[in-house]
Design an enzyme around this catalytic site. Structure first.
Site, short mmCIF file in Angstrom:
data_model
loop_
_atom_site.label_atom_id
_atom_site.label_comp_id
_atom_site.label_asym_id
_atom_site.label_seq_id
_atom_site.Cartn_x
_atom_site.Cartn_y
_atom_site.Cartn_z
N HIS A 99 63.16 58.20 65.43
CA HIS A 99 62.34 58.27 64.22
C HIS A 99 63.13 58.02 62.94
O HIS A 99 62.69 58.38 61.85
CB HIS A 99 61.56 59.60 64.16
CG HIS A 99 60.28 59.51 64.94
ND1 HIS A 99 60.26 59.20 66.28
CD2 HIS A 99 58.99 59.65 64.57
CE1 HIS A 99 59.01 59.16 66.70
NE2 HIS A 99 58.20 59.43 65.68
N ASP A 163 57.82 68.54 58.32
CA ASP A 163 56.36 68.39 58.26
C ASP A 163 55.80 67.90 59.58
O ASP A 163 54.66 68.19 59.93
CB ASP A 163 55.97 67.34 57.19
CG ASP A 163 56.32 67.80 55.80
OD1 ASP A 163 56.45 69.01 55.59
OD2 ASP A 163 56.47 66.92 54.93
N GLU A 276 54.75 72.94 48.85
CA GLU A 276 54.98 71.50 48.73
C GLU A 276 54.13 70.97 47.57
O GLU A 276 53.46 71.74 46.86
CB GLU A 276 54.65 70.75 50.03
CG GLU A 276 55.72 70.93 51.10
CD GLU A 276 55.75 69.82 52.14
OE1 GLU A 276 55.01 68.82 52.01
OE2 GLU A 276 56.54 69.96 53.11
P1 FAD Z 1 66.98 59.65 65.56
O1 FAD Z 1 66.29 58.74 64.61
O2 FAD Z 1 66.93 59.32 66.98
O3 FAD Z 1 68.47 59.87 65.09
C1 FAD Z 1 68.78 60.09 63.73
C2 FAD Z 1 70.29 60.15 63.51
O4 FAD Z 1 70.80 61.33 64.10
C3 FAD Z 1 71.05 58.99 64.17
O5 FAD Z 1 72.19 58.71 63.42
C4 FAD Z 1 71.41 59.58 65.51
O6 FAD Z 1 72.50 58.93 66.08
C5 FAD Z 1 71.70 61.03 65.15
N1 FAD Z 1 71.41 61.94 66.24
C6 FAD Z 1 70.26 62.08 66.93
N2 FAD Z 1 70.38 63.05 67.84
C7 FAD Z 1 71.62 63.55 67.71
C8 FAD Z 1 72.36 64.58 68.37
N3 FAD Z 1 71.84 65.28 69.37
N4 FAD Z 1 73.62 64.81 67.96
C9 FAD Z 1 74.17 64.11 66.95
N5 FAD Z 1 73.55 63.11 66.32
C10 FAD Z 1 72.28 62.84 66.69
N6 FAD Z 1 62.70 64.68 57.90
C11 FAD Z 1 62.63 65.86 57.29
O7 FAD Z 1 63.65 66.43 56.91
N7 FAD Z 1 61.43 66.47 57.06
C12 FAD Z 1 60.26 65.92 57.48
O8 FAD Z 1 59.21 66.50 57.27
C13 FAD Z 1 60.31 64.69 58.16
N8 FAD Z 1 59.18 64.12 58.62
C14 FAD Z 1 59.26 62.93 59.27
C15 FAD Z 1 58.08 62.34 59.76
C16 FAD Z 1 58.13 61.14 60.42
C17 FAD Z 1 56.85 60.52 60.95
C18 FAD Z 1 59.37 60.46 60.58
C19 FAD Z 1 59.43 59.12 61.23
C20 FAD Z 1 60.54 61.02 60.09
C21 FAD Z 1 60.50 62.26 59.44
N9 FAD Z 1 61.65 62.87 58.95
C22 FAD Z 1 61.57 64.09 58.34
C23 FAD Z 1 62.95 62.23 59.08
C24 FAD Z 1 63.65 62.69 60.34
O9 FAD Z 1 64.15 64.00 60.18
C25 FAD Z 1 64.83 61.80 60.63
O10 FAD Z 1 64.45 60.47 60.64
C26 FAD Z 1 65.44 62.15 61.95
O11 FAD Z 1 66.65 61.49 62.06
C27 FAD Z 1 64.55 61.65 63.04
O12 FAD Z 1 64.75 62.40 64.18
P2 FAD Z 1 64.99 61.73 65.58
O13 FAD Z 1 65.12 62.89 66.45
O14 FAD Z 1 64.04 60.70 65.94
O15 FAD Z 1 66.45 61.13 65.32
#
Ligand code: FAD
Length: 512
Positions: A99, A163, A276
Site C-alpha cells: 500500500h 484510518d 480529525e
Molecule cells: P508496504 O507498502 O508494503 O511497505 C511500506 C514500506 O515499509 C516499504 O519500504 C517496505 O519495504 C517497508 N516494510 C514493510 N513491511 C516491513 C517490515 N515488516 N519491516 C520493515 N520494513 C517493512 N498511513 C497512515 O499513517 N495513516 C493512515 O490512515 C493511512 N491510511 C492509508 C490508507 C490507504 C488506502 C493507503 C494506501 C495507505 C495509507 N497509509 C496510511 C499509508 C501507509 O501507512 C503506508 O503506505 C504503509 O507503508 C503501507 O503499508 P503496507 O503494509 O502496505 O506497506
C-alpha cells in the site's frame, strides 16, 4: 527411493532460479549462491514478478528479479544472509501489503519478500494477546484489521490506529502510523514496547527501549532501512463498547483551527478520544464521505454551504464510551463542547456506532485501473493560515481538480519520540494534511503537478513543511528531509545495514 527422485527436481529448480537471476538480475545478486531451502519459495515467473512491480499508487513500476514467499522468519534471514555474503549484494524490499504509493516497497532487479505468504501460513495467525500485561505480540506481516479482530475478541484494543486497517504492522511502523488518536496517544510508533528485527546482515535481534535501544529507535519510522520487523509488541487498553462520532462544518478557517487546537492542546481532552478534520470542496456532487455520514435532509444544505464558500472545513471527533457510561451524559458533554465552538449553527451531526464499525469505516477497495497520486504533508502551526490562503484557496480551490478526501488536523510533537527515525516539524503543534487523489492511468500527472505546485509554493513562502511517506529520489532531497537527523540516520544505516541491502525502493542509499 523418494529421496533419489526428489533431489534432481530440487536441483533443477535451484539451477533455474540461479540461471534466471544471473541472466536477468542486473545487480548481480544472482551470481550469488542461494540456500537450497529457498529454492521452491523464490519465484521468478512473470506472475510473481508482476505482482511485486506495482503498488497501490500504480504510478511507479519496477521489476524485481525474484519474489520470495517465505513460510518462516528463517527464510527471510536466509535471503538476507545470501545477499550479505555475496560479493555484490542484491537489494531486498519487504512488501507488507503493497500500500505504498510511490514504489517504496519495490526492489528493482533485487528480491521482494511478499509477507502475504507468512500471513497465510498454515501455522496460523501470528497474533498473541497477553491480556494481563495489556500488550499483544504481533507478526510484522499481520494486517491491522486482524489485530483489531483478535484483540477485540479479548475486550482489548491498540490505542493508536491508522484510518484504514488493511495495512501491515511492519509497513506502518516503518513510517509512523497516524490517525485521529495521534493527538492523544502519539503515532503507532509511540505505542510499541519491543521489536524483533532482522538486520542487514541477517541477524535476528530483539530490541526495546531497554535492550538494543538504538536499533529500536532506528527501526521505528525508519522506512525499512535498518531491519525487517518480524514481531512487534503493541500496547493495548480496554476496548470501548461504543463511540459517539460527530462532525461539524465550519465556513471560517480560523474558527476551525482554533477549535481543533483546543482539543489537541488538551483543554477539551476529556471530550475527545479521536480528532480529525477535512475539507469539502466545491467540485460537484457530494462525495461518499458526506453521503454515508450525514442524514439525507442535511445534504442539500451542506452543498449550498460549500457553493457559497468554495471550501468548508469539517471538524470530526469521537468520544469513546464503556459499558458503565451513560449515553445521555456523553451526549450532554458533547453538546457542552460544541456550544462554545465556532461551527456553522445547525451544521452538526452525531451518531453512536460500535468501536469496530468506527475503526473499519474506510473500506478495502482495490481497482487496478486507478492511480493514487497522493501527497501527505506536515505543516508547522505558525504558518497554517498562510497554507490555507496560499495552498488551499489559491492552488487547490482554483485548480478545482481534487478528487479524493483532503484530511486536515493537528498533532502534538511531544507525543512523538524524538529518538525515532520519523521526521516532523519543530513546533509543538503541527498539522497533517493529506491530498488523497484518485486518478486514471493516463491523467495522474495533473494531480502530481498540483502536488508539486503545493511544495513549490511552500518553499517560496518559507513554510517548512515535512513530507510524510516521502517520495524523494535523490540523496540531496533526503538529506534536506532528515535535516538535523541525517547524520544519525546515515550512521545507523552504516551500522545495521552496512551493505545497503534493505528497502531500496525508498531510494535513499541506492546511489551511495
Ligand atoms: P508496504 O507498502 O508494503 O511497505 C511500506 C514500506 O515499509 C516499504 O519500504 C517496505 O519495504 C517497508 N516494510 C514493510 N513491511 C516491513 C517490515 N515488516 N519491516 C520493515 N520494513 C517493512 N498511513 C497512515 O499513517 N495513516 C493512515 O490512515 C493511512 N491510511 C492509508 C490508507 C490507504 C488506502 C493507503 C494506501 C495507505 C495509507 N497509509 C496510511 C499509508 C501507509 O501507512 C503506508 O503506505 C504503509 O507503508 C503501507 O503499508 P503496507 O503494509 O502496505 O506497506
Amino acid at each position: 527411493m523418494a529421496k533419489s527422485r526428489s533431489t534432481p527436481i530440487h536441483l533443477i529448480v535451484m539451477l533455474l532460479v540461479t540461471y534466471f537471476l544471473c541472466t536477468v538480475g542486473k545487480s548481480n545478486a544472482l551470481a550469488c549462491p542461494l540456500p537450497p531451502e529457498l529454492a521452491t519459495k523464490l519465484h521468478v515467473d512473470q506472475v510473481a514478478v508482476d505482482s511485486a512491480s506495482s503498488d497501490y499508487g500504480n504510478i511507479v513500476h519496477s521489476k524485481p528479479a525474484a519474489v520470495l514467499y517465505p513460510s518462516s522468519i528463517e527464510d527471510i534471514q536466509r535471503l538476507v544472509r545470501s545477499s550479505y555474503n555475496c560479493p555484490i549484494p542484491f537489494g531486498i524490499s519487504v512488501r507488507g501489503n503493497g500500500h505504498s504509493v510511490n514504489g517504496q516497497d519495490m526492489a528493482r532487479d533485487g528480491v521482494v519478500v511478499d509477507m502475504k505468504s507468512l500471513r497465510e501460513n498454515k501455522h496460523g495467525i501470528r497474533i498473541r494477546v497477553y491480556k494481563n500485561h495489556l500488550f499483544a505480540d504481533v507478526g510484522g506481516e499481520q494486517l491491522w484489521i486482524d489485530v483489531l479482530h483478535t484483540t477485540a475478541a479479548q475486550g482489548l484494543s491498540p490505542v493508536s490506529w491508522t484510518d484504514f486497517l488493511y495495512l501491515s504492522v511492519g509497513g506502518t511502523l516503518s513510517n509512523a502510523g497516524i490517525s485521529g488518536q495521534t493527538f492523544l496517544h502519539g503515532p503507532q510508533i509511540s505505542n510499541v514496547y519491543e521489536l524483533d528485527v532482522i538486520t542487514g546482515n541477517g541477524e535476528l535481534v530483539t530490541c526495546s527501549k531497554r535492550n538494543n535501544s538504538d536499533l529500536f529507535d532506528s527501526v521505528l519510522g525508519g522506512l525499512g532501512q535498518f531491519g525487517i520487523i518480524t514481531r512487534a509488541r503493541i500496547a493495548l487498553r480496554s476496548a470501548p463498547a461504543k463511540v459517539r462520532w460527530s462532525r461539524a462544518f465550519y465556513s471560517n478557517f480560523s474558527g476551525f483551527i482554533r477549535d481543533q487546537e483546543r482539543i489537541a492542546r488538551g483543554s477539551q481532552r476529556d471530550v475527545a478520544n479521536y480528532l480529525e478534520g477535512s475539507l469539502v470542496l466545491d467540485n460537484g456532487t457530494p462525495t461518499e464521505w458526506i453521503t454515508s455520514f450525514f442524514p439525507p435532509a442535511l445534504l442539500p444544505r451542506i452543498m449550498s454551504l460549500v457553493k457559497k464558500h468554495g471550501i468548508i472545513y469539517c471538524l470530526e471527533l469521537t468520544k469513546y464510551y464503556f459499558l458503565d457510561d451513560i449515553a445521555s451524559e456523553i451526549d450532554q458533554d458533547l453538546q457542552q463542547v460544541f456550544k462554545d465552538f465556532a461551527h456553522v449553527p445547525g451544521f452538526i451531526h452525531a451518531k453512536f456506532v460500535s468501536h469496530q464499525d468506527f475503526l473499519t469505516r474506510v473500506p478495502n477497495v482495490e481497482n487496478e485501473s486507478l492511480t493514487h497520486p497522493w501527497q501527505n504533508l506536515f505543516i508547522p502551526k505558525s504558518r497554517i493560515s498562510d497554507f490555507n490562503s496560499g495552498v488551499l484557496r489559491e492552488i487547490v480551490l482554483k485548480r478545482n481538480i481534487t478528487t479524493g478526501p483532503v484530511l486536515f488536523y493537528p498533532l502534538n510533537r511531544h507525543k512523538w519520540d524524538a529518538k525515532s527515525s520519523a521526521v516532523i516539524p519543530d513546533e509543538e503543534i503541527f498539522y497533517t494534511t493529506s491530498f488523497l487523489h484518485t486518478g486514471g492511468i493516463d491523467n495522474w500527472q495533473v494531480y502530481d503537478d498540483q502536488n508539486k505546485a503545493v511544495v513549490r509554493f511552500c518553499e517560496e513562502a518559507g513554510i517548512k513543511i515535512v513530507k510524510y511517506l516521502a517520495d524523494y529520489t535523490t540523496i540531496e532531497e533526503w538529506i534536506k528531509h532528515f535535516g538535523s537527523k541525517w547524520t544519525t540516520f546515515r550512521q545507523r544505516k552504516a551500522q545495521y545495514d552496512p551493505k545497503n541491502i534493505l528497502s531500496p525502493g525508498q531510494k535513499i542509499f541506492n546511489g551511495i
